[in-house]
Design an enzyme around this catalytic site. Structure first.
Site, PDB file in Angstrom:
ATOM      1  NE  ARG A   1      -1.227  16.903   2.201  1.00 39.47           N
ATOM      2  CZ  ARG A   1      -1.872  17.797   2.968  1.00 39.47           C
ATOM      3  NH1 ARG A   1      -3.189  17.752   3.085  1.00 39.47           N
ATOM      4  NH2 ARG A   1      -1.200  18.715   3.618  1.00 39.47           N
TER       5      ARG A   1
ATOM      6  CE1 TYR B   1      -3.806  -7.798  -5.906  1.00 42.27           C
ATOM      7  CE2 TYR B   1      -4.097  -6.312  -4.063  1.00 42.27           C
ATOM      8  CZ  TYR B   1      -3.294  -6.871  -5.028  1.00 42.27           C
ATOM      9  OH  TYR B   1      -1.982  -6.507  -5.118  1.00 42.27           O
TER      10      TYR B   1
ATOM     11  CG  ASP C   1     -10.962  -4.428  -7.298  1.00 40.45           C
ATOM     12  OD1 ASP C   1     -10.713  -4.103  -8.479  1.00 40.45           O
ATOM     13  OD2 ASP C   1     -10.079  -4.642  -6.453  1.00 40.45           O
TER      14      ASP C   1
ATOM     15  CE  LYS D   1      -2.255  -5.067 -10.454  1.00 35.35           C
ATOM     16  NZ  LYS D   1      -3.252  -5.475  -9.505  1.00 35.35           N
TER      17      LYS D   1
HETATM   18  C1  LIG Z   1      -3.498  -5.242  -8.164  1.00 33.52           C
HETATM   19  C2  LIG Z   1      -4.862  -5.163  -7.625  1.00 33.52           C
HETATM   20  C3  LIG Z   1      -5.174  -4.312  -6.551  1.00 33.52           C
HETATM   21  C4  LIG Z   1      -4.126  -3.482  -5.854  1.00 33.52           C
HETATM   22  O1  LIG Z   1      -3.554  -2.512  -6.698  1.00 33.52           O
HETATM   23  P1  LIG Z   1      -2.060  -1.947  -6.568  1.00 33.52           P
HETATM   24  O2  LIG Z   1      -2.035  -0.920  -7.636  1.00 33.52           O
HETATM   25  O3  LIG Z   1      -1.111  -3.076  -6.743  1.00 33.52           O
HETATM   26  O4  LIG Z   1      -1.939  -1.343  -5.200  1.00 33.52           O
HETATM   27  C5  LIG Z   1      -6.488  -4.283  -6.122  1.00 33.52           C
HETATM   28  N1  LIG Z   1      -7.442  -5.046  -6.692  1.00 33.52           N
HETATM   29  C6  LIG Z   1      -7.171  -5.878  -7.711  1.00 33.52           C
HETATM   30  C7  LIG Z   1      -8.260  -6.714  -8.306  1.00 33.52           C
HETATM   31  C8  LIG Z   1      -5.873  -5.955  -8.218  1.00 33.52           C
HETATM   32  O5  LIG Z   1      -5.621  -6.803  -9.226  1.00 33.52           O
END
Ligand SMILES: *Cc1c(COP(=O)(O)O)cnc(C)c1O
Length: 376
Positions: free
Chosen positions: A46, A99, A170, A195
């Site tokens: 972990r 998001y 982000d 992504k």
């Molecule tokens: C998709 C996304 C998230 C969340 O990510 P997950 O892997 O789906 O949990 C956070 N910030 C942005 C800008 C995103 O496009």
């Protein structure tokens, strides 16, 4: 080393005779050891895993971080971990077009009385700086989802630092190839590796990248206790995706730029939002602070109501109607089909994530749909 070499060369096993070229998927829940456990010991799975470490090494190098990244079970697990940096009773400043998951989580914690949230138009630098008085954490997305607004990152990050406000960017939409927030003064970078980093719409993974080893240590201890860790295979898939990040980003970005130009000319299109277009409100900022391009997400407002736009989407053949972004396949979605999407997002607006298909096929598919709209 250039970033398009780092994506290929980083996170490899030691360069010794007969070593595997790729890191193995290490499936173990514990590690051998005797005596007092030190900070260098892996100890238990972990805490860390060699396959995560390979991914964390490459991502840190891409973001110009002084210490390895931290991987999480999903982007939202990473977002949740970052949001715990807002102290109890403190204040979080959050872009109004963030998001969905990040906004909803922040709102829930606000409702539980954990901290308060101030939402801002992050493209409005003066208003965002004013909102920082007495705040604890500034959250930034740039480009924002799904409006593709551009924040003045150097000004906001410097302003936050002066006021003692921690900053978290982000960087999912831009990828570390096009934007390096730590270099611009951010304390923390968040990624949904689901992504662009992983890039094939086949895995969920998240990551945090810290500006200091001290912050990483704090977040690492917390990740170990909360347990929001990825599986080794998921980390391996993301690392495999990273190998082609540079070529995927380059290709999809060229397609996005071309489609944005053509869409702008189509009579059934009222507005195209893409920072790469010279007329876009965020163009000059993006040109100054993004390195080498404007990304491959764009939003389009057709001259049609939501129902007609949904009809267009349902008749497309090359584009996949689905949420998410950053994969090899082009995705399209009317964002307001999610009932939590802010009302400031036009009801008929489409968000397009351009993949790596031939741009002529992508255009023909869209053009036919838009022609049908224009004929209605
Ligand atoms: C998709 C996304 C998230 C969340 O990510 P997950 O892997 O789906 O949990 C956070 N910030 C942005 C800008 C995103 O496009």
């Amino acid at each position: 080393m250039h970033k398009d070499t780092v994506v290929v060369a980083g996170g490899r096993p030691e360069h010794v005779h007969d070593a595997p070229v790729n890191p193995p998927v290490v499936l173990t829940s514990t590690y051998r050891g005797t005596g007092a456990v030190t900070a260098e010991d892996r100890s238990y799975a972990r805490l860390t895993n060699p396959t995560w470490e390979a991914f964390e090494d490459v991502l840190a190098r891409l973001e110009n971080a002084p210490c390895p990244a931290l991987s999480y079970a999903s982007g939202m697990a990473a977002v949740a971990a970052a949001l715990t940096l807002v102290p109890v009773g403190g204040t979080l400043v959050l872009p109004r077009h963030s998001y969905q998951g990040s906004m909803q989580l922040a709102r829930r914690w606000q409702e539980r009385g954990i901290f308060s949230v101030r939402t801002v138009d992050v493209a409005d630098t003066r208003a965002t700086l004013a909102a920082l008085d007495g705040a604890d954490v500034l959250w930034i997305e740039s480009p924002t989802n799904p409006m593709l607004e551009i924040a003045d990152l150097p000004a906001l990050l410097a302003g936050a630092r002066e006021r003692g406000v921690l900053t978290c960017v982000d960087n999912t939409f831009a990828t570390p190839l096009l934007q390096q927030p730590l270099d611009l003064g951010a304390d923390l970078v968040v990624h949904s590796a689901t992504k662009y980093l992983a890039g094939h719409s086949d895995v969920l993974l998240g990551a945090l990248v810290c500006a200091t080893a001290g912050l990483r240590e704090r977040l690492h201890a917390q990740r170990t206790l909360e347990g929001a860790i990825p599986g080794p295979f998921e980390a391996w898939l993301a690392l495999r995706g990273v190998r082609t990040l540079a070529v995927r980003v380059e290709r999809s970005m060229a397609g996005a730029a071309e489609l944005a130009r053509r869409l702008e000319q189509h009579p059934a299109v009222m507005q195209v939002r893409y920072p790469g277009l010279p007329g876009d409100p965020g163009h000059e900022r993006a040109a100054a602070q993004m390195t080498g391009g404007f990304g491959s997400v764009l939003s389009v407002v057709p001259r049609a109501d939501a129902a007609a736009v949904e009809d267009l989407v349902s008749h497309l053949g090359v584009w996949t109607p689905a949420t998410s972004l950053g994969g090899v396949e082009s995705l399209i979605e009317r964002r307001r089909r999610h009932h939590d999407e802010p009302r400031s997002v036009p009801e008929n607006m489409l968000r397009l994530s351009v993949g790596i298909e031939n741009v002529e096929d992508l255009w023909e598919d869209l053009r036919a749909g838009l022609d049908a709209l224009a004929d209605r």
